[in-house]
Scaffold this motif. Structure first.
Motif, mmCIF file in Angstrom:
data_model
loop_
_atom_site.group_PDB
_atom_site.id
_atom_site.type_symbol
_atom_site.label_atom_id
_atom_site.label_comp_id
_atom_site.label_asym_id
_atom_site.label_seq_id
_atom_site.Cartn_x
_atom_site.Cartn_y
_atom_site.Cartn_z
ATOM 1 N N ILE A 3 0.844 -1.210 0.000
ATOM 2 C CA ILE A 3 0.000 0.000 0.000
ATOM 3 C C ILE A 3 0.875 1.255 0.000
ATOM 4 O O ILE A 3 0.650 2.201 -0.768
ATOM 5 N N LEU A 4 1.890 1.262 0.875
ATOM 6 C CA LEU A 4 2.762 2.437 0.946
ATOM 7 C C LEU A 4 3.556 2.595 -0.347
ATOM 8 O O LEU A 4 3.809 3.718 -0.818
ATOM 9 N N GLU A 5 3.974 1.487 -0.926
ATOM 10 C CA GLU A 5 4.723 1.566 -2.181
ATOM 11 C C GLU A 5 3.841 2.114 -3.301
ATOM 12 O O GLU A 5 4.274 2.934 -4.137
ATOM 13 N N ALA A 6 2.575 1.685 -3.330
ATOM 14 C CA ALA A 6 1.649 2.200 -4.356
ATOM 15 C C ALA A 6 1.389 3.685 -4.173
ATOM 16 O O ALA A 6 1.285 4.454 -5.148
ATOM 17 N N TYR A 7 1.293 4.131 -2.905
ATOM 18 C CA TYR A 7 1.070 5.562 -2.670
ATOM 19 C C TYR A 7 2.285 6.383 -3.076
ATOM 20 O O TYR A 7 2.154 7.467 -3.670
ATOM 21 N N ASP A 8 3.495 5.875 -2.730
ATOM 22 C CA ASP A 8 4.698 6.608 -3.119
ATOM 23 C C ASP A 8 4.815 6.695 -4.638
ATOM 24 O O ASP A 8 5.395 7.650 -5.190
ATOM 25 N N ALA A 15 -5.756 6.262 -6.333
ATOM 26 C CA ALA A 15 -4.964 5.500 -7.300
ATOM 27 C C ALA A 15 -4.207 4.366 -6.593
ATOM 28 O O ALA A 15 -4.113 3.237 -7.100
ATOM 29 N N ALA A 16 -3.632 4.684 -5.424
ATOM 30 C CA ALA A 16 -2.924 3.640 -4.668
ATOM 31 C C ALA A 16 -3.881 2.547 -4.217
ATOM 32 O O ALA A 16 -3.552 1.356 -4.214
ATOM 33 N N ALA A 17 -5.116 2.931 -3.829
ATOM 34 C CA ALA A 17 -6.096 1.931 -3.414
ATOM 35 C C ALA A 17 -6.478 1.021 -4.564
ATOM 36 O O ALA A 17 -6.679 -0.188 -4.404
ATOM 37 N N GLU A 18 -6.557 1.598 -5.768
ATOM 38 C CA GLU A 18 -6.886 0.778 -6.928
ATOM 39 C C GLU A 18 -5.774 -0.205 -7.252
ATOM 40 O O GLU A 18 -6.025 -1.359 -7.616
ATOM 41 N N ALA A 20 -3.470 -1.386 -5.014
ATOM 42 C CA ALA A 20 -3.282 -2.343 -3.906
ATOM 43 C C ALA A 20 -4.511 -3.198 -3.660
ATOM 44 O O ALA A 20 -4.440 -4.188 -2.916
ATOM 45 N N GLY A 21 -5.643 -2.826 -4.253
ATOM 46 C CA GLY A 21 -6.851 -3.620 -4.070
ATOM 47 C C GLY A 21 -7.496 -3.424 -2.723
ATOM 48 O O GLY A 21 -7.940 -4.405 -2.111
ATOM 49 N N CYS A 22 -7.531 -2.213 -2.201
ATOM 50 C CA CYS A 22 -8.141 -1.954 -0.912
ATOM 51 C C CYS A 22 -8.887 -0.626 -0.981
ATOM 52 O O CYS A 22 -8.942 0.032 -2.025
ATOM 53 N N ASP A 23 -9.440 -0.209 0.141
ATOM 54 C CA ASP A 23 -10.170 1.043 0.205
ATOM 55 C C ASP A 23 -9.206 2.218 0.329
ATOM 56 O O ASP A 23 -8.149 2.087 0.948
ATOM 57 N N HIS A 24 -9.590 3.382 -0.210
ATOM 58 C CA HIS A 24 -8.684 4.527 -0.154
ATOM 59 C C HIS A 24 -8.559 5.070 1.262
ATOM 60 O O HIS A 24 -7.570 5.715 1.608
ATOM 61 N N HIS A 25 -9.569 4.813 2.128
ATOM 62 C CA HIS A 25 -9.449 5.231 3.525
ATOM 63 C C HIS A 25 -8.348 4.437 4.234
ATOM 64 O O HIS A 25 -7.649 4.968 5.100
ATOM 65 N N THR A 26 -8.209 3.177 3.829
ATOM 66 C CA THR A 26 -7.129 2.357 4.396
ATOM 67 C C THR A 26 -5.767 2.911 3.991
ATOM 68 O O THR A 26 -4.831 2.971 4.800
ATOM 69 N N VAL A 27 -5.630 3.321 2.739
ATOM 70 C CA VAL A 27 -4.369 3.904 2.282
ATOM 71 C C VAL A 27 -4.063 5.166 3.076
ATOM 72 O O VAL A 27 -2.920 5.403 3.516
ATOM 73 N N LYS A 28 -5.053 5.979 3.283
ATOM 74 C CA LYS A 28 -4.853 7.222 4.025
ATOM 75 C C LYS A 28 -4.403 6.934 5.459
ATOM 76 O O LYS A 28 -3.492 7.603 5.983
ATOM 77 N N ARG A 29 -5.018 5.927 6.121
ATOM 78 C CA ARG A 29 -4.670 5.636 7.517
ATOM 79 C C ARG A 29 -3.227 5.166 7.631
ATOM 80 O O ARG A 29 -2.492 5.574 8.534
ATOM 81 N N TYR A 30 -2.770 4.293 6.729
ATOM 82 C CA TYR A 30 -1.394 3.805 6.801
ATOM 83 C C TYR A 30 -0.381 4.899 6.459
ATOM 84 O O TYR A 30 0.714 4.945 7.047
ATOM 85 N N VAL A 31 -0.724 5.776 5.539
ATOM 86 C CA VAL A 31 0.195 6.869 5.189
ATOM 87 C C VAL A 31 0.349 7.824 6.357
ATOM 88 O O VAL A 31 1.460 8.272 6.702
ATOM 89 N N GLU A 32 -0.776 8.203 7.003
ATOM 90 C CA GLU A 32 -0.695 9.103 8.151
ATOM 91 C C GLU A 32 0.049 8.446 9.310
ATOM 92 O O GLU A 32 0.798 9.115 10.027
#
Length: 494
Positions: A3-8, A15-18, A20-32
């Protein structure tokens, strides 16, 4: 990490959620969480119903030294208003106990024993024999790991003296210290947590050059060597469903099993020393003190001289001892309602006999203390001294029985009757005459013509060959009996 690699790579939550195959709220929580320096691999603790009571749980575990049960803790916090289940309480208590043990773990400095310095002994529950309880004396020589097991019927001070003597003579010397439990036979009292030794055990120790030491009360970890010996001995010697050992018939069989156990366990390679204890003992014997020639007998009772009939007299009552001790001196003592006899052999002092106390005029004699009686039956077996006697006895066992019983009853004219039996055997066969003689011996019939009467009776009782139907003979009865049916007998006018 994906997830972090997709966001970076994309710089966008959606886009990272798409990718990694997860919800974008999950991406936001791990990034923060990463930006704040947190560990994204750890789960965030969630609030629990028992959180407000954890301080009380920890207090109870601290006060009890980690021994309190979860059910008791649940009752206490339930009285304070806790509405959760006992399952929640058990989980919290288990976690609190694990934390408590981690902070109060007992750390041992490895004990490296020196040769010739320490011997330990302890007691283990033995099997019941004929409904009576037994104990196992388990001794352990610390440096060589040599083990010695002896079965006993009590744990009194005289028994300890005899077992200690047998142990020291088995290992071939006396070490400097002996370590054991704080039983009354060793420690008579505790003053300010200082053990007060029993004066008699001190005398026994001085006799062998031993210094008696005891472990800390209720602390078996301070003498783990003898504890392990007890555990191994009970596992192998006490009949259980695990070792499938059958029950012991008597105490002697248990003694044999203990001797075999001592031999086997000391001839196996020890996993700590990588050598057999019997080999290490040969090296340690050079560091042991020399044993006195005579064992400590002051605690064994009073001396008695064994008479020629293998008995001793105590309070005007005769008690038997093993016949091998005839002419020797033994020690007798009263223990409760029993008399215990101790003998000193080459292997040291050992219990030789044990009797229930009796009264004058009622001796206590045990058959196992004497050798098997000679079979006197051979003296009653007839042996021919002439040709006539040999001819009679050749008929078989019935003739021998007739001769013995007839002689015991004082029968007259036995020789002519024996000659008559030989003559009858030529006519009717030796088997029939011998059978008749056996019957006469059982019935006690030795008069004139009794043998002929019995022989005629046996021959007359022989069953004839049964009649069977065939082509030449039918089993159907005849009709002659019906020929006079309806005809009145002569002189009958009715």
């Amino acid at each position: 990490m994906e997830i972090l690699e997709a966001y970076d790579l994309t710089g966008s939550y959606r886009a990272a959620a798409e990718l990694a195959g997860c919800d974008h709220h999950t991406v936001k929580r791990y990034v923060e969480l990463r930006d704040q320096g947190g560990d994204a691999t750890k789960r965030l603790p969630r609030p629990k119903m028992i959180d407000d009571y954890l301080s009380k749980v920890e207090e109870l575990i601290e006060r009890s030294g980690g021994r309190i049960g979860a059910d008791r803790v649940h009752d206490k916090i339930k009285a304070m208003g806790f509405t959760g289940t006992d399952r929640t309480t058990r989980r919290a208590v288990a976690a609190a106990k694990a934390s408590y043990r981690a902070g109060h773990r007992r750390v041992f400095r490895p004990w490296i024993p020196e040769p010739g310095l320490w011997v330990q002994w302890d007691w283990g529950d033995g099997p019941k024999i004929a409904g009576r309880k037994t104990w196992l004396w388990c001794a352990w020589l610390a440096w060589s790991r040599f083990r010695f097991v002896v079965p006993v019927l009590d744990k009194t001070l005289p028994t300890i003296a005899s077992c200690l003597d047998a142990t020291l003579r088995q290992i071939g010397g006396a070490p400097t210290y002996a370590l054991t439990d704080n039983e009354r036979t060793v420690t008579s009292d505790h003053i300010a947590r200082i053990p007060v030794r029993n004066p008699q055990i001190i005398e026994i120790g001085h006799h062998y050059g031993l210094t008696i030491r005891t472990c800390v009360p209720a602390d078996p970890q301070s003498k783990g060597g003898s504890e392990a010996t007890v555990r191994i001995a009970k596992r192998d010697l006490v009949p259980t469903d695990i070792n499938l050992r059958p029950a012991y018939r008597d105490f002697a069989e248990l003694e044999d099993a203990c001797r075999q156990f001592t031999t086997d366990v000391n001839n196996k390679v020890h996993r700590a020393t990588r050598r057999r204890p019997i080999e290490a003992l040969a090296e340690e014997q050079h560091r042991l003190h020399r044993l006195p020639e005579n064992p400590f007998t002051a605690a064994l009772g009073t001396t008695r001289k064994v008479a020629g009939d293998a008995t001793i007299s105590v309070d005007s009552v005769r008690y038997s001892v093993p016949h091998q001790l005839a002419g020797q001196t033994v020690w007798a003592r009263i223990h409760g309602d029993e008399l215990v006899v101790t003998a000193v052999t080459e292997d040291g002092a050992a219990e030789a006999a044990r009797h229930r106390r009796s009264t004058p005029g009622n001796p206590s004699i045990k058959d196992e203390h004497y050798p098997p009686r000679e079979d006197k039956a051979g003296e009653r077996t007839p042996k021919a001294a002439s040709a006539e006697e040999a001819a009679f006895l050749q008929l078989s066992s019935g003739a021998a029985s007739w001769l013995v019983e007839a002689a015991a009853s004082g029968a007259r004219r036995m020789r002519p009757k024996m000659a008559e039996a030989v003559q009858l055997a030529k006519l009717h066969g030796a088997g029939e005459v011998d059978r008749a003689l056996g019957t006469a011996a059982i019935a006690g019939r030795f008069a004139e013509n009794d043998l002929i009467s019995i022989l005629d009776h046996h021959i007359g009782r022989q069953v004839a060959e049964p009649t069977r139907a065939s082509e030449d003979h039918s089993l159907q009865p005849g009709t002659s009996a019906w020929s006079r049916f309806g005809v009145a007998p002569e002189g009958d006018e009715t």
